[in-house]
Write an enzyme that holds these catalytic residues in place. Structure first.
Site, PDB file in Angstrom:
ATOM      1  CG  ASP A 219      -1.804   1.206   1.315  1.00  0.00           C
ATOM      2  OD1 ASP A 219      -2.531   1.451   0.340  1.00  0.00           O
ATOM      3  OD2 ASP A 219      -1.769   1.919   2.330  1.00  0.00           O
TER       4      ASP A 219
ATOM      5  CD  GLU B  78      -5.448   0.711  -3.552  1.00  0.00           C
ATOM      6  OE1 GLU B  78      -6.668   0.623  -3.649  1.00  0.00           O
ATOM      7  OE2 GLU B  78      -4.878   0.928  -2.487  1.00  0.00           O
TER       8      GLU B  78
ATOM      9  CB  CYS C  69     -12.899  -6.628   7.669  1.00  0.00           C
ATOM     10  SG  CYS C  69     -12.125  -7.750   8.848  1.00  0.00           S
TER      11      CYS C  69
ATOM     12  CB  CYS D  36     -14.692 -11.338   8.497  1.00  0.00           C
ATOM     13  SG  CYS D  36     -15.323  -9.653   8.680  1.00  0.00           S
TER      14      CYS D  36
ATOM     15  CB  CYS E 208     -13.875  -5.673  11.531  1.00  0.00           C
ATOM     16  SG  CYS E 208     -15.137  -6.559  10.620  1.00  0.00           S
TER      17      CYS E 208
ATOM     18  CB  CYS F 281     -14.636 -10.559  12.536  1.00  0.00           C
ATOM     19  SG  CYS F 281     -13.262  -9.550  11.943  1.00  0.00           S
TER      20      CYS F 281
ATOM     21  CG  ASP G 205      -1.636   3.161   6.102  1.00  0.00           C
ATOM     22  OD1 ASP G 205      -2.601   3.566   5.418  1.00  0.00           O
ATOM     23  OD2 ASP G 205      -0.948   3.912   6.822  1.00  0.00           O
TER      24      ASP G 205
HETATM   25 ZN    ZN Z   1     -13.988  -8.396  10.006  1.00  0.00          ZN
END
Ligand code: ZN
Length: 384
Positions: A192, A276, A328, A331, A347, A350, A357
């Site tokens: 990133d 990216e 996330c 998950c 998150c 989860c 980053d």
């Molecule tokens: Zn999650």
């Protein structure tokens, strides 16, 4: 693969004069060619072909009293200036028709003696050579001293001589190199690129810009501010401008060195490297000092790309449509956009607490793996 090898040149005062003449002649031929095409267009005449243009602004021009001095420089330098013009027109029309991707290319513009970068190109036809004494022999210029920081892997097909804004001279050789695959490894990395850190890796490593670069960038900003306060045309302005150019050159050198070291390391240690595809234009609309960064990012990813190819590694850019900072990585739940000042978030599904980053880098790695798996027909095993 074609690569550029760049070395510092130390021309004598006489050679500098000869180079200044070559830069000037190349510029005149380029501008004459551009004007001829523009005039033809304005008069509703057909596009002037490359061959006709060469006849007009080189062969015929040399016979006219106002342009006889074109004969003082290598003819190849003049032909190459026109080749640049022709390439600029081709890029423009390819961009207009959509054949060329990326940002729209504008029509070529006139070159000025005030341009910070002056350059001329010699091809093999020009019979440039590296002498027994390791100097660069340039036709109608002489044997120029070169600071060889490394060897050339093969006979160069062309050399561009550049004078930069700081008044330094460089020779940029184009050489053909064979691919040189490294033994396979299992590592994969997502990268990133960001503003708070130069790069954050999917394994959690954060790479900052070296302090020396940050210091130099601060100095550059100060010098630029000082320059903007100087009166146009004053001697102090010229001095301030030269200072900015010198600092700029040093910043660019340091940044390039850093990018070289980091890209070599990443390509050597990983079988696949994913980054990216940054929306640099989008960032430009924010107040962030993007100009300081985007050049560095583009240079760095270009290095990753050619080194990956050369050393038998996979390199891929992950599309902009991937919401890497919103998903996330544990998950895969999408948690909506987050302003840039949110560095850490939990998150909602989860409960994992993410560093913004590192989470993005992990998502880049996952997206890269998925693309590669699709491309390879399921031979790459998915992993956590
Ligand atoms: Zn999650």
């Amino acid at each position: 693969m074609r690569l550029r090898y760049q070395f510092r040149l130390y021309p004598t005062p006489g050679q500098r004069d000869a180079l200044a003449r070559a830069f000037g002649c190349a510029r005149v031929v380029f501008n004459d060619g551009l004007r001829a095409r523009q005039d033809a267009r304005a008069a509703g005449l057909p596009y002037v072909s490359d061959a006709a243009l060469s006849r007009l602004v080189i062969t015929e021009a040399k016979k006219s009293p106002e342009r006889t001095w074109l004969g003082e420089v290598s003819a190849v330098v003049l032909q190459q200036a026109l080749a640049d013009l022709n390439a600029a027109y081709r890029n423009f029309s390819a961009s207009m028709s959509g054949k060329r991707k990326g940002r729209k290319v504008a029509l070529p513009r006139f070159r000025s003696r005030k341009d910070s970068r002056q350059a001329v190109r010699f091809t093999r036809n020009a019979r440039f050579a590296i002498t027994a004494g390791r100097k660069l022999r340039l036709p109608k210029i002489g044997d120029v001293k070169v600071m060889w920081s490394r060897g050339l892997p093969s006979e160069p097909s062309s050399v561009t001589v550049i004078r930069d804004a700081a008044g330094r001279y460089f020779a940029s050789f184009v050489v053909e190199t064979a691919d040189d695959p490294l033994p396979e490894t299992t590592g994969e990395v997502g990268i990133d690129l960001g503003l708070t850190h130069f790069a954050v890796l999917s394994d959690g490593t954060k790479i900052t810009n070296p302090r020396i670069l940050r210091r130099a960038e601060r100095r550059l900003r100060r010098a630029q501010k000082a320059l903007s306060r100087k009166q146009t045309g004053s001697a102090n302005r010229a001095k301030a401008k030269a200072r900015v150019a010198r600092i700029h050159a040093r910043v660019a050198d340091t940044r390039r060195d850093h990018a070289h070291k980091l890209s070599t390391l990443l390509v050597r240690d990983n079988q696949a490297v994913y980054v990216e595809d940054l929306n640099v234009t989008g960032l430009g609309r924010t107040r962030l000092a993007k100009s300081v960064y985007d050049a560095g990012w583009a240079q760095f990813t270009a290095m990753l790309e050619y080194k990956a190819q050369r050393y038998g590694r996979t390199f891929a850019r992950i599309g902009r449509f991937e919401p890497t900072s919103q998903t996330c990585s544990t998950c895969r739940v999408k948690d909506g956009p987050k302003p840039l000042n949110v560095r850490e978030w939990a998150c909602p599904a989860c409960g994992t607490v993410h560093d913004r980053d590192i989470n993005a880098a992990k998502n880049i790695l996952a997206a890269g793996r998925a693309d590669r798996r699709n491309a390879c027909g399921g031979t790459v095993s998915p992993s956590a």
